[in-house]
Design an enzyme around this catalytic site. Sequence first.
Site, PDB file in Angstrom:
ATOM      1  N   VAL A   5      74.822  27.442  68.323  1.00 36.95           N
ATOM      2  CA  VAL A   5      74.035  26.874  69.422  1.00 36.95           C
ATOM      3  C   VAL A   5      74.314  25.380  69.651  1.00 36.95           C
ATOM      4  O   VAL A   5      73.820  24.800  70.614  1.00 36.95           O
ATOM      5  CB  VAL A   5      72.512  27.106  69.248  1.00 36.95           C
ATOM      6  CG1 VAL A   5      72.165  28.574  69.316  1.00 36.95           C
ATOM      7  CG2 VAL A   5      71.992  26.472  67.975  1.00 36.95           C
ATOM      8  N   SER A  37      75.535  27.884  63.843  1.00 35.57           N
ATOM      9  CA  SER A  37      75.787  29.200  63.233  1.00 35.57           C
ATOM     10  C   SER A  37      77.244  29.447  62.856  1.00 35.57           C
ATOM     11  O   SER A  37      77.539  30.416  62.149  1.00 35.57           O
ATOM     12  CB  SER A  37      75.296  30.316  64.149  1.00 35.57           C
ATOM     13  OG  SER A  37      73.900  30.397  64.033  1.00 35.57           O
ATOM     14  N   LYS A  64      77.760  29.741  59.278  1.00 35.57           N
ATOM     15  CA  LYS A  64      77.430  30.989  58.568  1.00 35.57           C
ATOM     16  C   LYS A  64      78.709  31.640  58.032  1.00 35.57           C
ATOM     17  O   LYS A  64      78.695  32.333  57.018  1.00 35.57           O
ATOM     18  CB  LYS A  64      76.671  31.948  59.493  1.00 35.57           C
ATOM     19  CG  LYS A  64      75.243  31.448  59.836  1.00 35.57           C
ATOM     20  CD  LYS A  64      74.542  32.366  60.822  1.00 35.57           C
ATOM     21  CE  LYS A  64      73.048  32.131  60.962  1.00 35.57           C
ATOM     22  NZ  LYS A  64      72.622  30.958  61.677  1.00 35.57           N
ATOM     23  N   TYR A 101      76.230  36.902  68.680  1.00 34.44           N
ATOM     24  CA  TYR A 101      74.831  37.297  68.886  1.00 34.44           C
ATOM     25  C   TYR A 101      74.781  38.668  69.570  1.00 34.44           C
ATOM     26  O   TYR A 101      75.621  39.517  69.285  1.00 34.44           O
ATOM     27  CB  TYR A 101      74.062  36.232  69.687  1.00 34.44           C
ATOM     28  CG  TYR A 101      74.239  34.831  69.143  1.00 34.44           C
ATOM     29  CD1 TYR A 101      73.899  34.531  67.831  1.00 34.44           C
ATOM     30  CD2 TYR A 101      74.767  33.818  69.925  1.00 34.44           C
ATOM     31  CE1 TYR A 101      74.058  33.250  67.325  1.00 34.44           C
ATOM     32  CE2 TYR A 101      74.930  32.528  69.430  1.00 34.44           C
ATOM     33  CZ  TYR A 101      74.580  32.258  68.127  1.00 34.44           C
ATOM     34  OH  TYR A 101      74.750  31.000  67.626  1.00 34.44           O
TER      35      TYR A 101
HETATM   36  O1  DON Z   1      68.656  28.425  62.050  1.00 35.51           O
HETATM   37  C1  DON Z   1      68.688  27.706  63.021  1.00 35.51           C
HETATM   38  O2  DON Z   1      67.701  27.472  63.666  1.00 35.51           O
HETATM   39  C2  DON Z   1      69.954  27.099  63.512  1.00 35.51           C
HETATM   40  N1  DON Z   1      70.278  25.922  62.856  1.00 35.51           N
HETATM   41  C3  DON Z   1      71.019  28.174  63.528  1.00 35.51           C
HETATM   42  C4  DON Z   1      71.881  27.946  64.575  1.00 35.51           C
HETATM   43  C5  DON Z   1      72.508  28.914  65.486  1.00 35.51           C
HETATM   44  O3  DON Z   1      73.581  28.560  65.938  1.00 35.51           O
HETATM   45  C6  DON Z   1      71.904  30.140  66.021  1.00 35.51           C
HETATM   46  N2  DON Z   1      71.001  30.812  65.297  1.00 35.51           N
HETATM   47  N3  DON Z   1      70.351  31.605  65.123  1.00 35.51           N
END
Ligand code: DON
Length: 306
Positions: A260, A62, A65, A242
């Site tokens: 993540v 993320s 982003k 988050y």
């Molecule tokens: O969209 C996803 O599943 C992940 N690649 C995004 C990663 C993240 O760090 C947290 N996401 N909601």
Amino acid sequence: MDQGMLQQALTHGRRYVRYGKPAGYIPELASKNPSKLGIAVCDMKGNMSAVGDCEDKFTMQSISKVIALILALEQNGFDNVFCKVGLEPTGDAFNSTVRLDHLTDNKPFNPMINAGAIAVTSTIRGATLEERKKVCIEYARRLTGNPELDVDYEVFLSETETGFKNRAIIYLMRSNGIIEGNCEEHLELYFLLCSMACSCRDLAVFAATLANNGVSPITGEQLIQPRTVKLVRSLMVTCGMYDYSGEFAATVGLPSKSGVGGGIISCAIGQYGIATYGPSLDDKGNSIGGLKMLEYLSDSMDLNMF
Ligand code: DON
């Protein structure tokens, strides 16, 4: 920054890594060693201090982003992006699907959640998908000062094969007109951005560029317009961590973005770009050791912007 100070932050962070675990929802991330921990700090002159596992490669997830948003804003202008995405925090967890009811008629809440980031990514321009991918990777290389930065294609494939929620989100947004064009191509670009592999050192340069009002501390080049930097840093404060963003603002007080994959970037405006890595995550999806190191540095060096 003083290497001894970073070493103390690392020692502090190490006490906590056992209380979390790596992200489980993407097979490639689940296999990461949870005891890894590193931190890198880049000042406004490009001086780098780094300790621990600061050379380890991990995927941006993320954190990308932020890059997608910067690129979209610089290519399209604010109005053409914010007609598709809002500027409000959600309070939703990192792994929540999306509040589907709000997408039936409205835009996604902000560019730091999946729905918002996918909408933002859909506006990134290029004649073909391959060209759009190239534009993203090349911009990420300039922002990190690493001309070799590239995609981890195993994570990319893993994401593509398991990203059913993101697929549901994009088709819903396609049905209400927020997304235009080819959904599969936009998703591919979104997964590619998430799968860009980097180290703490790379991300410290990116964070320092944001802390330095868009000027790379390595090359002195204005890579991001100051107006874009202000907007992006404000969203990092309100939505970057988050559903821990409020408490993080209160305890650490630095514009930050978490992924993540275990990375966190933080900007001490006009002073430092900080990047931490630790794949052991807490139940909110933030690197547990990374949070503790940032708390330590913010307190010890009085970095809290508030
Ligand atoms: O969209 C996803 O599943 C992940 N690649 C995004 C990663 C993240 O760090 C947290 N996401 N909601």
